[in-house]
Design an enzyme around this catalytic site. Structure first.
Site, mmCIF file in Angstrom:
data_model
loop_
_atom_site.group_PDB
_atom_site.id
_atom_site.type_symbol
_atom_site.label_atom_id
_atom_site.label_comp_id
_atom_site.label_asym_id
_atom_site.label_seq_id
_atom_site.Cartn_x
_atom_site.Cartn_y
_atom_site.Cartn_z
ATOM 1 N N ARG A 111 0.876 -1.180 0.000
ATOM 2 C CA ARG A 111 0.000 0.000 0.000
ATOM 3 C C ARG A 111 0.907 1.222 0.000
ATOM 4 O O ARG A 111 2.117 1.093 -0.031
ATOM 5 C CB ARG A 111 -0.891 -0.009 1.249
ATOM 6 C CG ARG A 111 -0.082 0.098 2.535
ATOM 7 C CD ARG A 111 -0.955 0.280 3.757
ATOM 8 N NE ARG A 111 -0.117 0.303 4.963
ATOM 9 C CZ ARG A 111 -0.586 0.505 6.180
ATOM 10 N NH1 ARG A 111 -1.867 0.696 6.370
ATOM 11 N NH2 ARG A 111 0.220 0.515 7.214
ATOM 12 N N CYS A 115 2.574 6.568 -7.255
ATOM 13 C CA CYS A 115 3.439 7.705 -7.587
ATOM 14 C C CYS A 115 2.635 9.000 -7.452
ATOM 15 O O CYS A 115 1.589 9.144 -8.070
ATOM 16 C CB CYS A 115 3.945 7.561 -9.010
ATOM 17 S SG CYS A 115 4.604 9.114 -9.652
ATOM 18 N N GLU A 150 -1.730 8.205 5.857
ATOM 19 C CA GLU A 150 -0.295 8.321 6.138
ATOM 20 C C GLU A 150 0.529 8.556 4.871
ATOM 21 O O GLU A 150 1.393 7.745 4.506
ATOM 22 C CB GLU A 150 0.211 7.088 6.889
ATOM 23 C CG GLU A 150 -0.370 6.991 8.282
ATOM 24 C CD GLU A 150 0.371 6.022 9.193
ATOM 25 O OE1 GLU A 150 1.073 5.126 8.683
ATOM 26 O OE2 GLU A 150 0.250 6.171 10.411
ATOM 27 N N CYS A 157 10.503 8.174 -10.297
ATOM 28 C CA CYS A 157 10.179 7.781 -11.672
ATOM 29 C C CYS A 157 10.360 8.966 -12.623
ATOM 30 O O CYS A 157 10.631 10.089 -12.196
ATOM 31 C CB CYS A 157 8.749 7.256 -11.739
ATOM 32 S SG CYS A 157 7.505 8.557 -11.660
ATOM 33 N N CYS A 160 8.019 11.869 -11.955
ATOM 34 C CA CYS A 160 8.460 12.671 -10.816
ATOM 35 C C CYS A 160 9.640 13.551 -11.229
ATOM 36 O O CYS A 160 9.755 14.701 -10.804
ATOM 37 C CB CYS A 160 8.825 11.782 -9.633
ATOM 38 S SG CYS A 160 7.354 11.151 -8.782
ATOM 39 N N GLU A 312 -5.216 7.612 15.366
ATOM 40 C CA GLU A 312 -4.926 6.181 15.531
ATOM 41 C C GLU A 312 -4.018 6.004 16.735
ATOM 42 O O GLU A 312 -3.094 6.789 16.952
ATOM 43 C CB GLU A 312 -4.175 5.614 14.324
ATOM 44 C CG GLU A 312 -4.963 5.453 13.070
ATOM 45 C CD GLU A 312 -4.107 4.833 11.957
ATOM 46 O OE1 GLU A 312 -3.145 4.100 12.272
ATOM 47 O OE2 GLU A 312 -4.388 5.115 10.793
ATOM 48 N N TRP A 320 4.220 -4.699 14.142
ATOM 49 C CA TRP A 320 5.260 -4.394 13.159
ATOM 50 C C TRP A 320 6.641 -4.176 13.752
ATOM 51 O O TRP A 320 7.567 -3.794 13.056
ATOM 52 C CB TRP A 320 4.839 -3.215 12.285
ATOM 53 C CG TRP A 320 4.130 -2.111 13.013
ATOM 54 C CD1 TRP A 320 2.782 -1.933 13.097
ATOM 55 C CD2 TRP A 320 4.720 -1.048 13.772
ATOM 56 N NE1 TRP A 320 2.478 -0.823 13.855
ATOM 57 C CE2 TRP A 320 3.655 -0.264 14.284
ATOM 58 C CE3 TRP A 320 6.028 -0.668 14.086
ATOM 59 C CZ2 TRP A 320 3.862 0.865 15.078
ATOM 60 C CZ3 TRP A 320 6.227 0.449 14.878
ATOM 61 C CH2 TRP A 320 5.160 1.201 15.357
ATOM 62 N N LYS A 361 -2.941 -9.066 11.178
ATOM 63 C CA LYS A 361 -3.835 -9.929 11.949
ATOM 64 C C LYS A 361 -3.413 -10.040 13.408
ATOM 65 O O LYS A 361 -4.198 -10.435 14.256
ATOM 66 C CB LYS A 361 -4.010 -11.297 11.293
ATOM 67 C CG LYS A 361 -2.790 -12.165 11.201
ATOM 68 C CD LYS A 361 -3.176 -13.483 10.534
ATOM 69 C CE LYS A 361 -2.003 -14.412 10.297
ATOM 70 N NZ LYS A 361 -0.982 -13.851 9.406
ATOM 71 N N HIS A 363 -2.245 -7.313 15.052
ATOM 72 C CA HIS A 363 -2.244 -5.952 15.589
ATOM 73 C C HIS A 363 -3.415 -5.806 16.550
ATOM 74 O O HIS A 363 -4.537 -6.197 16.246
ATOM 75 C CB HIS A 363 -2.386 -4.952 14.434
ATOM 76 C CG HIS A 363 -2.128 -3.531 14.835
ATOM 77 N ND1 HIS A 363 -2.976 -2.828 15.659
ATOM 78 C CD2 HIS A 363 -1.104 -2.685 14.534
ATOM 79 C CE1 HIS A 363 -2.485 -1.602 15.831
ATOM 80 N NE2 HIS A 363 -1.348 -1.486 15.170
HETATM 81 C C1 GLA Z 1 -0.660 3.012 10.493
HETATM 82 C C2 GLA Z 1 -1.749 2.934 9.453
HETATM 83 C C3 GLA Z 1 -2.830 1.947 9.774
HETATM 84 C C4 GLA Z 1 -2.266 0.703 10.404
HETATM 85 C C5 GLA Z 1 -1.426 1.060 11.593
HETATM 86 C C6 GLA Z 1 -0.881 -0.133 12.322
HETATM 87 O O1 GLA Z 1 -0.860 3.978 11.414
HETATM 88 O O2 GLA Z 1 -2.322 4.185 9.178
HETATM 89 O O3 GLA Z 1 -3.512 1.655 8.590
HETATM 90 O O4 GLA Z 1 -1.493 0.041 9.470
HETATM 91 O O5 GLA Z 1 -0.349 1.843 11.168
HETATM 92 O O6 GLA Z 1 -0.108 0.235 13.429
HETATM 93 ZN ZN ZN Z 2 6.891 9.015 -9.495
#
Ligand code: GLA
Ligand code: ZN
Length: 681
Positions: A111, A115, A150, A157, A160, A312, A320, A361, A363
């Site tokens: 995700r 670009c 985020e 590229c 860019c 969040e 992670w 899964k 988290h």
């Molecule tokens: C980021 C993302 C969320 C999720 C959390 C997990 O803040 O915005 O989509 O992936 O991390 O900690």
């Molecule tokens: Zn680019």
């Protein structure tokens, strides 16, 4: 911000019902009510679901979910879903795929993968935002918009690259100006055509795959950071504008990452385009609480003290990190109150229900894989949910008042860390944190300001490592000190202008007059090497008192008072701490990176001089912060200790915000307990 639509601290978070069968949705509503949830962030990663191909849109699941949430009195923070493009788009229009720092064209996957200068991406993303706005503009559950997620990709590229050339043309006007700004006669880099300029990555100017700071051409890399931050901001603005064309009064934001200190994006610049700041805060269990406090204060500073959203946070364990310990009992609540105490007006989690497959899964979530409410995490979250219901709107929008401020600047951060020499150990955030901590541990509130802020409301402004002095900042600081302000800056300051070109004639360049010193050389210390600071005694001699490290400036006074000298090396007895009377105020220079004892004493001295008092004197590790609204003050006491403590209050009747019970004299706090006390002012 939310006008009459909100009468309490909103409580909820990211919710991904599209990953679950329909019958689970009703169960979710039941559980949300039990936990006191009243806001859900929807649709953050549903682009592929909503748009199965170029011309088909399908929002039925979202219609149903919005209605269901409304029926259950839950507000929606609606994602535009553009942070992960659909696979069909990548296949059909490869320009949406990025090229990475090492020059590799990416394939479909992950995700945050689009670009920012892809015409396809921009067009589809803003179209999606507009479609969502048209569809939900009158939906009663809709409270605000969560654009993308985020932001943060860096792309190299060809699109860019062309956009970079245009950005440079716009900024500099002529190639001569670019050549001058980047000092391109160095290593024979003179450019004769815009299209000779390539993006600075590992294939061109950068020297290390693992250390993105190592560049051969600081000017190019610095401008690339500015450009990339602007490119992503343009993407945000495109979507925001698409929404606002349909709903002019829409509240639009996007969530800031890395606890708010995300290096690649200039969040002060971004803040101007957001209706409300939204922070993703993921402290690890071993992170000192002053680190989260500082980041929360920075978020409040982005919009001149306005309250912000905690968009969040994690109700339990992360997934992670290498090891992901559980949050200990009480911590979710304690840390949530910490956010509220420093200006957050919402408490939101990632995520409301834990997914069953893929990366997240494991988290933490409000609803665990067990699927019911009989878990420790759920119980703790529900307890907080109920407290927030009881607290109502008492401190919504309340201000934090501060007479001290730290000047923070992203360009300065980028430029100083791109710098080759004098040391790779210089880390901007560490230096800022050191100064922040000195005030934090004495319960003195600190604001964060940008170079554009109004300085006049502060008695003390500290600019740790002000390496880059932008056009006009020197005279702004002079005017501030002239009027009675106290300004503090440190080693490695006043070195360059906004193009990273050194101001010649002696460091600290444009700050030399204000500080009344000049710096001849800078000694870089090895990691385990220290120097000493010998402080001037009342009798005029110098006595060893503190240690310092990292860099030592070799300073000559040009009128400044010398408060301390070095204890070691050939420059022993040269100044390390000076202050210069300038008009009605004083400008301090700290020539090295001192130990925390010095900084504590120094902060105390500065505050005493300006009659700035601690909010309260508390036992160690008891954090205190204060918000003010109308004629009421809210005192947040947070016990980070593993033991209970007794806190002595000042004279004044206090009342517990949760139950109105009068408290006077002292208050007992259990381990990890947070208490909010109100008083009138
Ligand atoms: C980021 C993302 C969320 C999720 C959390 C997990 O803040 O915005 O989509 O992936 O991390 O900690
Ligand atoms: Zn680019």
């Amino acid at each position: 911000m939310f006008k009459n639509q909100v009468s309490k601290v909103l409580y909820g978070g990211d919710y991904n019902p599209e990953q679950w069968p329909r019958d689970i949705w009703d169960e979710d509503m039941r559980l949300f009510e039990l936990a006191g949830i009243d806001i859900a962030t929807l649709n953050v990663f549903s682009w592929a679901l909503n748009q199965p191909d170029e011309s088909t849109y399908n929002f039925e699941w979202l219609d149903e979910m919005m209605d269901l949430l409304h029926k259950n009195d839950i507000k929606v923070c609606l994602g535009t879903g553009t942070a992960a493009h659909p696979a069909w788009m990548a296949k059909k229009y490869p320009d949406v795929l990025t090229v990475d720092f090492e020059g590799r064209k990416k394939r479909y996957g992950r995700r945050h993968n689009s670009c920012p200068n892809s015409p396809t991406y921009r067009q589809f993303a803003s179209k999606m935002a507009r479609k969502l706005a048209e569809r939900y503009k009158d939906h009663p559950a809709l409270l605000l918009w969560h654009v993308n997620n985020e932001y943060g990709v860096q792309c190299y590229c060809d699109n860019c690259q062309e956009a970079f050339q245009d950005w440079l043309r716009e900024k500099y006007g002529t190639l001569e100006n670019v050549n001058q700004a980047w000092n391109t006669r160095f290593w024979g880099h003179t450019f004769y055509d815009w299209d000779q300029i390539v993006l600075p990555n590992l294939l061109s100017e950068h020297l290390s795959a693992t250390n993105p700071n190592m560049t051969a051409f600081q000017g190019i890399s610095l401008d690339y950071y500015r450009f990339n931050s602007d490119s992503l901001l343009d993407c945000y603005k495109l979507e925001r504008d698409a929404i606002k064309t349909v709903i002019p009064e829409a509240i639009v934001t996007t969530n800031f990452q890395s606890n708010g200190t995300y290096k690649p994006l200039d969040y002060f610049k971004w803040a101007k385009e957001l209706d409300i700041i939204a922070l993703d805060l993921y402290p690890t269990n071993d992170m000192p609480m002053s680190h989260t406090a500082m980041r929360l204060d920075l978020m409040r500073g982005l919009k001149d003290g306005k309250s912000f959203m905690l968009m969040e946070s994690c109700p339990s364990q992360l997934n992670w990190k290498a090891q992901n310990p559980l949050k200990r009992p009480g911590i979710t609540k304690l840390w949530s109150y910490q956010a509220l105490s420093r200006g957050a007006d919402t408490i939101m989690y990632f995520q409301l229900r834990r997914s069953i497959g893929a990366f997240e899964k494991f988290h933490g979530a409000l609803i665990d894989h067990a699927g019911h409410e009989h878990t420790r995490v759920f119980r703790e979250c529900a307890e907080l949910g109920h407290e927030l219901q009881v607290l109502g709107d008492q401190f919504l929008g309340a201000q934090v008042e501060s007479k001290t401020a730290i000047l923070f600047d992203w360009d300065n951060w980028w430029a100083m860390e791109f710098s080759s020499g004098p040391t790779v150990d210089l880390n901007y955030l560490n230096e800022v944190q050191k100064y922040y901590d000195a005030f934090y541990h004495q319960n003195i509130p600190v604001d964060f300001v940008s170079v554009e802020s109004d300085f006049s409301q502060y008695d003390v402004i500290i600019a740790p490592v002000l390496y880059m002095v932008k056009e006009g900042l020197d005279s702004k600081l002079e005017a501030y000190v002239n009027e009675g302000g106290t300004f503090v800056t440190t080693f490695f300051s006043g070195i360059v202008n906004e193009n990273d070109l050194v101001t010649t004639g002696g460091y600290p360049g444009k700050l030399r007059k204000l500080l009344g010193i000049w710096v001849e050389e800078m000694d870089a210390l090895f990691p385990d090497q220290l120097n000493r600071m010998k402080m001037k005694t009342e009798r005029g001699s110098f006595k060893s008192a503190y240690e310092c490290e990292l860099l030592c400036d070799l300073i000559h006074s040009e009128g400044a008072d010398i408060h301390a000298v070095y204890g070691e090396e050939f420059y022993a007895d040269m100044p390390v701490l000076t202050s210069n009377q300038f008009g009605k105020g004083k400008a301090w220079y700290v020539g090295s990176s001192p130990d925390s004892n010095f900084l504590k004493d120094f902060a105390k001295h500065l505050c005493e001089h300006h009659h700035i008092h601690p909010i309260l004197n508390t036992p160690e590790n008891v954090e205190v912060s204060r918000r003010v609204k109308g004629d009421k003050a809210f005192l947040f006491l947070l016990n980070h200790n593993d033991q209970s403590v007794t806190v002595e209050l000042k004279k004044a009747p206090y009342y517990e915000a949760l139950n109105g019970v009068e408290v006077s004299g002292t208050v007992e706090l259990d381990s990890k307990q947070a208490v909010i006390l109100t008083s009138s002012i």
